[in-house]
Write a protein that holds these residues in place. Sequence first.
Motif, PDB file in Angstrom:
ATOM      1  N   TRP A   1      -1.789 142.418  19.511  1.00  0.00           N
ATOM      2  CA  TRP A   1      -2.744 141.800  20.449  1.00  0.00           C
ATOM      3  C   TRP A   1      -2.103 141.449  21.786  1.00  0.00           C
ATOM      4  CZ3 TRP A   1      -6.119 143.943  17.936  1.00  0.00           C
ATOM      5  CH2 TRP A   1      -6.504 143.647  16.628  1.00  0.00           C
TER       6      TRP A   1
ATOM      7  N   CYS B   1      -9.448 135.309   9.544  1.00  0.00           N
ATOM      8  CA  CYS B   1      -9.347 135.061  10.989  1.00  0.00           C
ATOM      9  C   CYS B   1      -9.953 133.700  11.339  1.00  0.00           C
ATOM     10  CB  CYS B   1     -10.052 136.177  11.745  1.00  0.00           C
ATOM     11  SG  CYS B   1     -10.198 135.831  13.495  1.00  0.00           S
TER      12      CYS B   1
ATOM     13  N   LYS C   1     -11.926 145.276  17.835  1.00  0.00           N
ATOM     14  CA  LYS C   1     -11.029 145.405  18.986  1.00  0.00           C
ATOM     15  C   LYS C   1     -10.314 146.761  18.915  1.00  0.00           C
ATOM     16  CE  LYS C   1      -9.199 141.228  18.287  1.00  0.00           C
ATOM     17  NZ  LYS C   1      -8.362 140.049  18.317  1.00  0.00           N
TER      18      LYS C   1
ATOM     19  N   CYS D   1      -4.533 138.072  10.534  1.00  0.00           N
ATOM     20  CA  CYS D   1      -5.185 139.354  10.227  1.00  0.00           C
ATOM     21  C   CYS D   1      -4.136 140.381   9.801  1.00  0.00           C
ATOM     22  CB  CYS D   1      -5.993 139.854  11.421  1.00  0.00           C
ATOM     23  SG  CYS D   1      -5.130 139.781  12.990  1.00  0.00           S
TER      24      CYS D   1
ATOM     25  N   VAL E   1     -10.663 132.536  14.227  1.00  0.00           N
ATOM     26  CA  VAL E   1     -11.676 132.652  15.282  1.00  0.00           C
ATOM     27  C   VAL E   1     -13.004 133.100  14.664  1.00  0.00           C
ATOM     28  CG1 VAL E   1     -12.276 133.810  17.440  1.00  0.00           C
ATOM     29  CG2 VAL E   1      -9.936 133.085  17.052  1.00  0.00           C
TER      30      VAL E   1
ATOM     31  N   CYS F   1      -8.694 135.543  20.946  1.00  0.00           N
ATOM     32  CA  CYS F   1      -7.868 135.522  19.745  1.00  0.00           C
ATOM     33  C   CYS F   1      -6.701 134.553  19.929  1.00  0.00           C
ATOM     34  CB  CYS F   1      -7.375 136.951  19.579  1.00  0.00           C
ATOM     35  SG  CYS F   1      -5.920 137.223  18.632  1.00  0.00           S
ATOM     36  N   THR F   2      -6.302 133.878  18.873  1.00  0.00           N
ATOM     37  CA  THR F   2      -5.166 132.951  19.009  1.00  0.00           C
ATOM     38  C   THR F   2      -3.830 133.658  18.758  1.00  0.00           C
ATOM     39  OG1 THR F   2      -5.069 132.267  16.702  1.00  0.00           O
ATOM     40  CG2 THR F   2      -6.635 131.092  18.101  1.00  0.00           C
ATOM     41  N   THR F   3      -3.883 134.956  18.527  1.00  0.00           N
ATOM     42  CA  THR F   3      -2.706 135.774  18.199  1.00  0.00           C
ATOM     43  C   THR F   3      -1.925 135.197  17.017  1.00  0.00           C
ATOM     44  OG1 THR F   3      -1.149 134.727  19.740  1.00  0.00           O
ATOM     45  CG2 THR F   3      -2.477 136.539  20.617  1.00  0.00           C
ATOM     46  N   CYS F   4      -2.651 134.564  16.107  1.00  0.00           N
ATOM     47  CA  CYS F   4      -1.983 133.894  14.993  1.00  0.00           C
ATOM     48  C   CYS F   4      -1.363 134.880  14.001  1.00  0.00           C
ATOM     49  CB  CYS F   4      -2.961 132.983  14.261  1.00  0.00           C
ATOM     50  SG  CYS F   4      -4.199 133.861  13.292  1.00  0.00           S
ATOM     51  N   GLY F   5      -1.872 136.097  13.974  1.00  0.00           N
ATOM     52  CA  GLY F   5      -1.303 137.119  13.106  1.00  0.00           C
ATOM     53  C   GLY F   5      -1.778 137.071  11.668  1.00  0.00           C
TER      54      GLY F   5
HETATM   55  S1  SF4 Z   1      -4.510 137.128  15.366  1.00  0.00           S
HETATM   56 FE1  SF4 Z   1      -6.052 138.037  14.042  1.00  0.00          FE
HETATM   57  S2  SF4 Z   1      -6.596 136.428  12.599  1.00  0.00           S
HETATM   58 FE2  SF4 Z   1      -5.570 135.415  14.313  1.00  0.00          FE
HETATM   59  S3  SF4 Z   1      -7.222 134.848  15.725  1.00  0.00           S
HETATM   60 FE3  SF4 Z   1      -6.494 136.850  16.390  1.00  0.00          FE
HETATM   61  S4  SF4 Z   1      -7.832 138.323  15.355  1.00  0.00           S
HETATM   62 FE4  SF4 Z   1      -8.081 136.361  14.302  1.00  0.00          FE
END
Ligand code: SF4
Lengths: 418, 227
Positions: free
Chosen positions: A117, A42, A58, A103, A44, A97-101
């Motif tokens: 998210w 992650c 979360k 994770c 973040v 969260c950047t919702t980058c995925g």
């Molecule tokens: S999507 Fe997952 S890995 Fe990406 S910033 Fe949010 S929690 Fe972290």
Amino acid sequence: MTGNGEKEKAAPDDRSFTKGLSPLQLIEIDACTQCGECLKYCPVQDVTGNPLISPPEKIRVFREFIKATDGLKARLLGPQHIDRKLLEDFTKAVYECTTCGACGQHCTVGIFTQRLWPMLRKEMVRRGLGPIGPQANLPKVIGETGNPYNRLAVERFAPWFPEDVKVSEKAAIAYYAGCTGAYEATPMVRGDVLVLGAIGEPFTMLPAEDEVCCGFPLFITGQHDMLEDLVSRLVAAYRAKGVKTLLCSCPCCVNIMSRDWPLFYKKELPFRIRHITQFVAAAMKSGKLAIKKELRERLIYHDPCYLSRGVGIMEEPRAVLRGIPGAELLEFDRNRLESRCCGAGGAARKIFSENAIEMGRHTIAEAVEKKADKLVLSCPACYAKVNEAMVGYDKQIEIVDIMELLAKMIEAVDSGTP
Amino acid sequence: MSLILISIAYLAYAAFWVRLSLHAVVWLRAARQQAAGPSAAPGKPLHAFAMTLIDLLLFRRLFASNKPLWLGSWAFHTAFFIVILRHLRFFLEPVPDCIVRVQPFGVFAGYLMAFSLAYVIFLRTATKTKYVSYQNYIILGLVFLISATGLLMRNYFPPDLVDVKSFVMGLVAMRPAPLPAGFFFSLHFFFVLLLVPFLPFHLFTAPFVAFEARKREFRLDKVMHDR
Ligand code: SF4
Ligand code: SF4
């Protein structure tokens, strides 16, 4: 995470936390083993080190919310009180969260977090807790100006559009510039149009006042009310121009167009969506576009999260870069599906700007460490933020958008630059 | 004592089903609410199913992420499964041949389960894992106690197996028989009853999520490369 804030009023039944979630997402929430493996990936976490905003936390807190409105006690005695501070902390976490995925990509179970998210954000919006900060103005601003940056339509194309590229009134191919590119990353969209012009196939565009927001900023901040309207306006406008292929370079636009527009449009789209690198890679392959000038440089390509993990576009940008004679292509340690977010995603780059800058610097640092001459990006949000991250940073590298680079190579030949 | 444990057993059993039903109600309600729209292209379900089986049997995703943890976690879950198979002899009459054959492996699995669990707990505490789930530790601790009391009975304080079987079969048939003699049996049984209502839900849902993840992976290439 219990907090000591005021107590929220008991949630009435229709205020349950699961209204906007699909059965799969609810099952995913149950399926998290709380193993914490995803924290390693992650971005973040990398910059905040705060496990309270991590995926398992979360999910754990959200389970508590579901329990408070749908658990046994709630069923017998009515919805339970939820600590206000807990709700607020959760809301902040889900928006930080950047919702980058990443994770989800590394989840030991396989949870699709890039989608989960935003849906949790939607739930928080429904309860009046999200979005946070200026994100809340997005529906009003987009409603009034057609873009999330509160800019005038006349400024959308005019400042950067190359004079000598002709746009057809109607064509089978259309180009959508997108708000972030048009207002915040103009070298990128200028590059797109120059390359399209060089390929020479007729293409059309909507007038600036009709090329409204694709809906992604609203979608990603959980504010879905206007989406149906935006999508149907855009689809109808392209349809009227006889469009069969809609090209776009912004990963976020491309993502919502291909994944969600059909859902908001309520049927299949009358055209297909293509990322600009798909079109350009095909043109290079067929000989419609040839890069003659050499570039004896080491290029490192960063996969935007919504382009690689989002819609599976990973090889075409590389094919384009390999098509530049002399260029050497380097890879980040984490690339393609495993790429690390540059910090600009999830509509968090302006609100959690410090996080985003630090994440951007991770990307810059690795590119510098790998001795790349240019850091090649393919996303307007990355472009804007990573450029910002470079200001005042001791590591420096030239940042360039993939089409901006290609356009420079073409222009150099056209203008006879040796 | 016998009556108390028997009552707890039925309560734990009921609690498990109540919990499962509450979750199922939420899932089903979501299924009813789900917005209709064009559905995603099918993602090679048979291929995805086969790959999911491999993912689940080998914990492939965990293997990719953390090999030392994978070793402990895979050994633990596999051993747990074999131990459950071994215990089926108390629930079934006649005992099926396959369950008879599993018995010797079951003893080995009992040891493996305890050791792998201790290893996992050690690993997670020693390697400064970023995220600590106390709920998980409670469950893991409980399972460790279950396996430790089981091994103690197996090696030092064996209960009367005939009594155990008639007790278990009586419970299942709702005609409770007396609790077998032996402190460790009562303890072992009590810990199991504590675990039942709190069984982690990922045991039931993770396979489904893993299958969906595989289908999604296969579909990813189609999102922008269709037609
Ligand atoms: S999507 Fe997952 S890995 Fe990406 S910033 Fe949010 S929690 Fe972290
Ligand atoms: S890797 Fe997946 S299962 Fe493990 S804590 Fe993260 S989200 Fe949950």
